[in-house]
Design a protein around this motif. Structure first.
Motif, PDB file in Angstrom:
ATOM      1  N   GLU A   5       7.190   4.668   3.658  1.00 65.13           N
ATOM      2  CA  GLU A   5       7.044   4.367   5.090  1.00 65.13           C
ATOM      3  C   GLU A   5       7.067   2.858   5.334  1.00 65.13           C
ATOM      4  O   GLU A   5       7.734   2.370   6.252  1.00 65.13           O
ATOM      5  CB  GLU A   5       5.741   4.980   5.601  1.00 65.13           C
ATOM      6  N   ALA A   6       6.345   2.098   4.507  1.00 60.17           N
ATOM      7  CA  ALA A   6       6.324   0.641   4.651  1.00 60.17           C
ATOM      8  C   ALA A   6       7.714   0.051   4.425  1.00 60.17           C
ATOM      9  O   ALA A   6       8.145  -0.846   5.158  1.00 60.17           O
ATOM     10  CB  ALA A   6       5.321   0.040   3.663  1.00 60.17           C
ATOM     11  N   ALA A   7       8.426   0.557   3.418  1.00 61.78           N
ATOM     12  CA  ALA A   7       9.763   0.037   3.099  1.00 61.78           C
ATOM     13  C   ALA A   7      10.763   0.357   4.201  1.00 61.78           C
ATOM     14  O   ALA A   7      11.588  -0.493   4.559  1.00 61.78           O
ATOM     15  CB  ALA A   7      10.235   0.610   1.762  1.00 61.78           C
ATOM     16  N   PRO A  71      19.319   1.866   2.970  1.00 62.04           N
ATOM     17  CA  PRO A  71      18.040   2.563   2.850  1.00 62.04           C
ATOM     18  C   PRO A  71      17.316   2.017   1.611  1.00 62.04           C
ATOM     19  O   PRO A  71      17.946   1.765   0.585  1.00 62.04           O
ATOM     20  CB  PRO A  71      18.438   4.030   2.647  1.00 62.04           C
ATOM     21  N   PRO A  72      16.013   1.810   1.709  1.00 56.36           N
ATOM     22  CA  PRO A  72      15.298   1.239   0.563  1.00 56.36           C
ATOM     23  C   PRO A  72      15.145   2.238  -0.578  1.00 56.36           C
ATOM     24  O   PRO A  72      15.007   3.437  -0.351  1.00 56.36           O
ATOM     25  CB  PRO A  72      13.942   0.866   1.148  1.00 56.36           C
ATOM     26  N   ALA A  80       9.599  -1.798  -3.513  1.00 55.40           N
ATOM     27  CA  ALA A  80      10.845  -1.258  -2.956  1.00 55.40           C
ATOM     28  C   ALA A  80      11.918  -2.338  -3.032  1.00 55.40           C
ATOM     29  O   ALA A  80      11.614  -3.529  -3.125  1.00 55.40           O
ATOM     30  CB  ALA A  80      10.646  -0.820  -1.510  1.00 55.40           C
ATOM     31  N   VAL A  81      13.172  -1.898  -2.979  1.00 57.86           N
ATOM     32  CA  VAL A  81      14.304  -2.820  -2.982  1.00 57.86           C
ATOM     33  C   VAL A  81      15.343  -2.311  -1.992  1.00 57.86           C
ATOM     34  O   VAL A  81      15.497  -1.097  -1.815  1.00 57.86           O
ATOM     35  CB  VAL A  81      14.913  -2.984  -4.395  1.00 57.86           C
ATOM     36  N   VAL A 101      16.685  -7.579  -1.426  1.00 62.47           N
ATOM     37  CA  VAL A 101      15.304  -8.027  -1.327  1.00 62.47           C
ATOM     38  C   VAL A 101      14.434  -7.048  -2.111  1.00 62.47           C
ATOM     39  O   VAL A 101      14.623  -5.839  -2.030  1.00 62.47           O
ATOM     40  CB  VAL A 101      14.832  -8.139   0.139  1.00 62.47           C
ATOM     41  N   PHE A 102      13.528  -7.615  -2.900  1.00 63.43           N
ATOM     42  CA  PHE A 102      12.507  -6.853  -3.612  1.00 63.43           C
ATOM     43  C   PHE A 102      11.194  -7.102  -2.895  1.00 63.43           C
ATOM     44  O   PHE A 102      10.858  -8.257  -2.605  1.00 63.43           O
ATOM     45  CB  PHE A 102      12.398  -7.327  -5.064  1.00 63.43           C
ATOM     46  N   VAL A 103      10.454  -6.045  -2.613  1.00 58.98           N
ATOM     47  CA  VAL A 103       9.215  -6.172  -1.840  1.00 58.98           C
ATOM     48  C   VAL A 103       8.100  -5.415  -2.542  1.00 58.98           C
ATOM     49  O   VAL A 103       8.296  -4.276  -2.986  1.00 58.98           O
ATOM     50  CB  VAL A 103       9.379  -5.577  -0.419  1.00 58.98           C
TER      51      VAL A 103
END
Length: 134
Positions: A5-7, A71-72, A80-81, A101-103
């Protein structure tokens, strides 16, 4: 908040926020003490204030025409990426920026650490060999 959900929220807000250069909306995604690395050999931006300055400088000469995030992909540990592609003009010349992006998210869904890898090319082009934009 679950990582998926966050990603999904992260990429959705980044698509709109980057397209509109909405720094305030983007900052809402990040923890107050976040660490953002925009490239592997640059010093990191620590905290929302440094990140805000980086974003404002980055957006200053850019006129965005299209932003897309994949989509992540979500992994273990709140990570997530996602890939991204931005069509823009800088100093009147069309350009394409493509990268990923990596998060890492905290339990509340805020980005606590991000790392970008990206490349630019003159003109408006779609990335080749992309894993996610096929």
């Amino acid at each position: 908040m679950q990582t998926r959900e966050a990603a999904e929220r992260f990429v959705r807000v980044w698509e709109r926020g980057w397209a509109g250069h909405d720094v305030d909306a983007l900052l809402e995604l990040y923890a107050e003490d976040c660490v953002h690395r925009s490239m592997p050999f640059r010093e990191p931006h620590r905290g929302r204030a440094e990140l805000a300055g980086y974003l404002r400088r980055s957006f200053a000469e850019e006129r965005v025409t299209d932003v897309r995030f994949s989509p992540p992909l979500v992994g273990p540990g709140g990570v997530a990426v996602a890939e991204f592609r931005v069509l823009a003009t800088e100093c009147g010349e069309p350009s394409t920026l493509a990268g990923c992006v990596f998060v890492r998210f905290d339990a509340a869904g805020a980005a606590v650490e991000t790392r970008d890898y990206w490349h630019t090319v003159a003109g408006g082009r779609e990335p080749t060999g992309s894993l996610f934009f096929l």
